[in-house]
Motif scaffolding. Structure first.
Motif, PDB file in Angstrom:
ATOM      1  N   GLU A 175       0.841  -1.192   0.000  1.00  0.00           N
ATOM      2  CA  GLU A 175       0.000   0.000   0.000  1.00  0.00           C
ATOM      3  C   GLU A 175       0.875   1.240   0.000  1.00  0.00           C
ATOM      4  O   GLU A 175       1.960   1.275   0.592  1.00  0.00           O
ATOM      5  N   LEU A 176       0.416   2.274  -0.689  1.00  0.00           N
ATOM      6  CA  LEU A 176       1.179   3.510  -0.791  1.00  0.00           C
ATOM      7  C   LEU A 176       0.853   4.382   0.427  1.00  0.00           C
ATOM      8  O   LEU A 176      -0.023   5.250   0.392  1.00  0.00           O
ATOM      9  N   ASP A 177       1.538   4.131   1.541  1.00  0.00           N
ATOM     10  CA  ASP A 177       1.299   4.870   2.775  1.00  0.00           C
ATOM     11  C   ASP A 177       2.630   5.126   3.481  1.00  0.00           C
ATOM     12  O   ASP A 177       3.701   4.788   2.971  1.00  0.00           O
ATOM     13  N   ASP A 178       2.552   5.707   4.669  1.00  0.00           N
ATOM     14  CA  ASP A 178       3.779   6.036   5.404  1.00  0.00           C
ATOM     15  C   ASP A 178       4.541   4.784   5.816  1.00  0.00           C
ATOM     16  O   ASP A 178       5.784   4.810   5.914  1.00  0.00           O
ATOM     17  N   GLU A 179       3.826   3.680   6.051  1.00  0.00           N
ATOM     18  CA  GLU A 179       4.499   2.436   6.421  1.00  0.00           C
ATOM     19  C   GLU A 179       5.385   1.955   5.282  1.00  0.00           C
ATOM     20  O   GLU A 179       6.512   1.489   5.496  1.00  0.00           O
ATOM     21  N   PHE A 180       4.888   2.077   4.072  1.00  0.00           N
ATOM     22  CA  PHE A 180       5.691   1.731   2.891  1.00  0.00           C
ATOM     23  C   PHE A 180       6.942   2.603   2.833  1.00  0.00           C
ATOM     24  O   PHE A 180       8.048   2.120   2.553  1.00  0.00           O
ATOM     25  N   THR A 181       6.788   3.885   3.112  1.00  0.00           N
ATOM     26  CA  THR A 181       7.922   4.805   3.078  1.00  0.00           C
ATOM     27  C   THR A 181       8.986   4.390   4.090  1.00  0.00           C
ATOM     28  O   THR A 181      10.185   4.395   3.797  1.00  0.00           O
ATOM     29  N   LYS A 182       8.548   4.024   5.296  1.00  0.00           N
ATOM     30  CA  LYS A 182       9.504   3.597   6.326  1.00  0.00           C
ATOM     31  C   LYS A 182      10.217   2.311   5.925  1.00  0.00           C
ATOM     32  O   LYS A 182      11.400   2.124   6.217  1.00  0.00           O
ATOM     33  N   GLY A 222      15.979   9.521   7.256  1.00  0.00           N
ATOM     34  CA  GLY A 222      15.241  10.771   7.345  1.00  0.00           C
ATOM     35  C   GLY A 222      13.967  10.814   6.531  1.00  0.00           C
ATOM     36  O   GLY A 222      13.283  11.838   6.513  1.00  0.00           O
ATOM     37  N   ILE A 223      13.624   9.719   5.841  1.00  0.00           N
ATOM     38  CA  ILE A 223      12.408   9.680   5.015  1.00  0.00           C
ATOM     39  C   ILE A 223      11.403   8.754   5.683  1.00  0.00           C
ATOM     40  O   ILE A 223      11.553   7.529   5.677  1.00  0.00           O
ATOM     41  N   GLU A 224      10.347   9.372   6.260  1.00  0.00           N
ATOM     42  CA  GLU A 224       9.380   8.567   7.007  1.00  0.00           C
ATOM     43  C   GLU A 224       7.940   8.808   6.591  1.00  0.00           C
ATOM     44  O   GLU A 224       7.015   8.244   7.180  1.00  0.00           O
ATOM     45  N   ASN A 225       7.710   9.638   5.579  1.00  0.00           N
ATOM     46  CA  ASN A 225       6.341   9.834   5.091  1.00  0.00           C
ATOM     47  C   ASN A 225       6.392  10.166   3.611  1.00  0.00           C
ATOM     48  O   ASN A 225       7.462  10.459   3.046  1.00  0.00           O
ATOM     49  N   LEU A 226       5.248  10.136   2.963  1.00  0.00           N
ATOM     50  CA  LEU A 226       5.189  10.323   1.511  1.00  0.00           C
ATOM     51  C   LEU A 226       5.638  11.703   1.052  1.00  0.00           C
ATOM     52  O   LEU A 226       6.351  11.819   0.045  1.00  0.00           O
ATOM     53  N   PRO A 227       5.256  12.795   1.735  1.00  0.00           N
ATOM     54  CA  PRO A 227       5.708  14.115   1.269  1.00  0.00           C
ATOM     55  C   PRO A 227       7.238  14.234   1.244  1.00  0.00           C
ATOM     56  O   PRO A 227       7.798  14.765   0.280  1.00  0.00           O
ATOM     57  N   THR A 228       7.903  13.767   2.312  1.00  0.00           N
ATOM     58  CA  THR A 228       9.365  13.861   2.324  1.00  0.00           C
ATOM     59  C   THR A 228       9.976  12.928   1.272  1.00  0.00           C
ATOM     60  O   THR A 228      11.031  13.227   0.709  1.00  0.00           O
ATOM     61  N   LEU A 229       9.311  11.793   0.995  1.00  0.00           N
ATOM     62  CA  LEU A 229       9.786  10.887  -0.039  1.00  0.00           C
ATOM     63  C   LEU A 229       9.732  11.547  -1.404  1.00  0.00           C
ATOM     64  O   LEU A 229      10.670  11.450  -2.209  1.00  0.00           O
TER      65      LEU A 229
END
Length: 472
Positions: free
Chosen positions: A257-264, A270-277
């Protein structure tokens, strides 16, 4: 000593050297003395055998050593006196070594050409007019999702669909009905996506097939519609290739799923959410674009420089450049267990097709070298160290390991010269005119048609796992 110099052409000289008989005899006597002291001959204690016997037994060895010594002692001072800078291996010919007569030999050599440095300031370079788009960022995010996808085998009896992965075996036959061994075998993994570079006919033919099904798919790969560098190597194929393909397995990817968990899960510092990604990807794409622009600038500069002046280049330098280019192709073919014989390539013909571009490459290198020397371009120890650090990051090895590799393999000079070339290109680029265009003209890109990557030279790319069948 008498020296005659014949000018064969602008860069080729023949040195004819005649040494007095006394010089040859004295040198020969010295070597006989050396051999006599070291010779071990049955019936004599070491060093006690008669000189005449030693000279007879070791006649061939003595002759060779005397000739080499006389030549190595005589030629370098001649080259220095005439400011000759030879390239390649000189051709040696013994004209006369008859006892009782002067020793006479000739050396034919090619010289580094002398030329007036062309005006290189103000060259026009093209840059693609493009910025980083949200669609590109989205595409990179999808690629990251694919990297974390779970591969799942399809158990039910459903047909292949776009997005699936298939394992296939196949046999290739050309228009004459002859089996093409290079494109016959398996199992191979193919990915059914529009971005997989599969030939359109192959992609369309695979969609809808089921496990166990066999189908003939005909591909048009005529030399007329193939890229020039591919057509050069494609001697075992005429215009049509029929693949008899059998599907042995179907798999699919389950994307996260395209969510913050995926980002982590990506594990990026330093990348822990979609906007920072998205910001991080945008910056990476900007960096990639800048590197691509510089690479394209350098290719254009090399092409432009090679056409600024007519230089007669040494055959030895051209042959070396051809060898380098063919070695790149050979190494890439070897990764797939292939060689020139297996794909039916005539290496001698390929060498001749490569020669014009190799010659231009040598001309460009000579001009770059001269511009660098004219402008006192050099590399400092600190710059070499910075490059070793960069390479250590690229290869994932410590700086010490990379440094030791370059030192033990004798590559430090190559590294230093490469940095000098880059600094010279930077200098020329800094004084060039940049014009933004939608598409860079292919004719401006040096080496556009030269073989420089992978087995795509032959038209198909195959890998036993995770690979694709690619037909341009």
């Amino acid at each position: 000593m008498n020296v005659t110099i014949e000018e064969i052409n602008k860069i080729k000289r023949k040195l004819i050297v005649e040494l007095p008989e006394e010089k040859a005899l004295a040198t020969c006597s010295q070597f006989v003395d050396t051999y006599t002291r070291k010779a071990r001959i049955k019936g004599f204690r070491p060093g006690k055998a008669p000189r005449s016997m030693v000279a007879k037994i070791y006649a061939n060895e003595l002759r060779q050593e005397v000739l080499e010594h006389l030549i190595s002692e005589t030629v370098p001072p001649i080259l220095k006196d005439h400011d000759f800078q030879p390239v390649g291996v000189p051709q040696l010919e013994i004209v006369n070594d008859t006892p009782g007569q002067p020793f006479k030999f000739s050396v034919t050599l090619e010289l580094k050409p002398n030329f007036v440095t062309p005006e290189w300031r103000g060259l026009e370079l093209q840059r693609r007019r493009r910025g980083i788009t949200e669609a590109q960022v989205d595409k990179k995010i999808e690629e990251l999702r694919l990297s974390l996808a779970t591969i799942k085998k399809i158990e039910d009896d459903r047909p292949l669909a776009l997005g699936d992965l298939a394992t296939v075996n196949y046999k290739a036959v050309n228009a004459a009905g002859k089996t093409v061994p290079r494109y016959t075998g398996g199992p191979y993994n193919v990915e059914l996506t529009e971005n997989s570079n599969l030939a359109p006919e192959l992609l369309a033919g695979l969609v809808g097939m089921k496990v166990g099904e066999t189908k003939d798919i005909t591909l048009n790969i005529s030399k007329d519609n193939a890229k020039p560098k591919i057509a050069e190597l494609k001697s075992d194929i005429d215009s049509l290739l029929t693949l008899t393909i059998t599907v042995t397995e179907i798999k699919t990817r389950e994307l996260p799923e395209l969510d913050d968990e995926f980002t982590k899960d990506l594990g990026l510092e330093g990348i822990e959410n979609l906007p920072t990604l998205r910001v991080w990807i945008f910056q990476k794409l900007e960096q990639e674009k800048e590197e691509q622009d510089i690479n394209l600038f350098n290719q254009q500069l090399t092409h432009l420089l090679a056409n600024l002046v007519e230089i007669e280049v040494p055959t030895a330098m051209v042959e070396l450049e051809i060898n380098k280019r063919l070695e790149v192709i050979r190494a890439n073919l070897a990764r797939d267990g292939l060689d020139f014989n297996k794909i039916g390539v005539d290496v001698s013909q390929l060498r001749e097709r490569t020669r014009p571009l190799a010659k231009k490459s040598v001309v460009a290198a000579l001009i770059l070298d001269q511009i660098g020397r004219d402008n006192q371009v050099d590399t400092a120890p600190g710059e070499i160290e910075e490059e070793l650090v960069r390479l250590s990051n690229v290869y994932g090895q410590s700086v010490e390991v990379v440094r030791e590799h370059y030192q033990t393999q004798g590559l430090m000079t190559t590294l230093r010269e490469g940095l000098k070339i880059n600094k010279t290109l930077n200098l020329i680029r800094s004084q060039s005119t940049i014009v933004e265009v939608d598409t860079i003209e292919s004719s401006r890109i040096f080496g556009y048609n030269h073989p420089d990557s992978g087995t795509a030279e032959g038209g198909l790319v195959m890998a036993e796992s995770g690979g694709e069948i690619v037909v341009p």
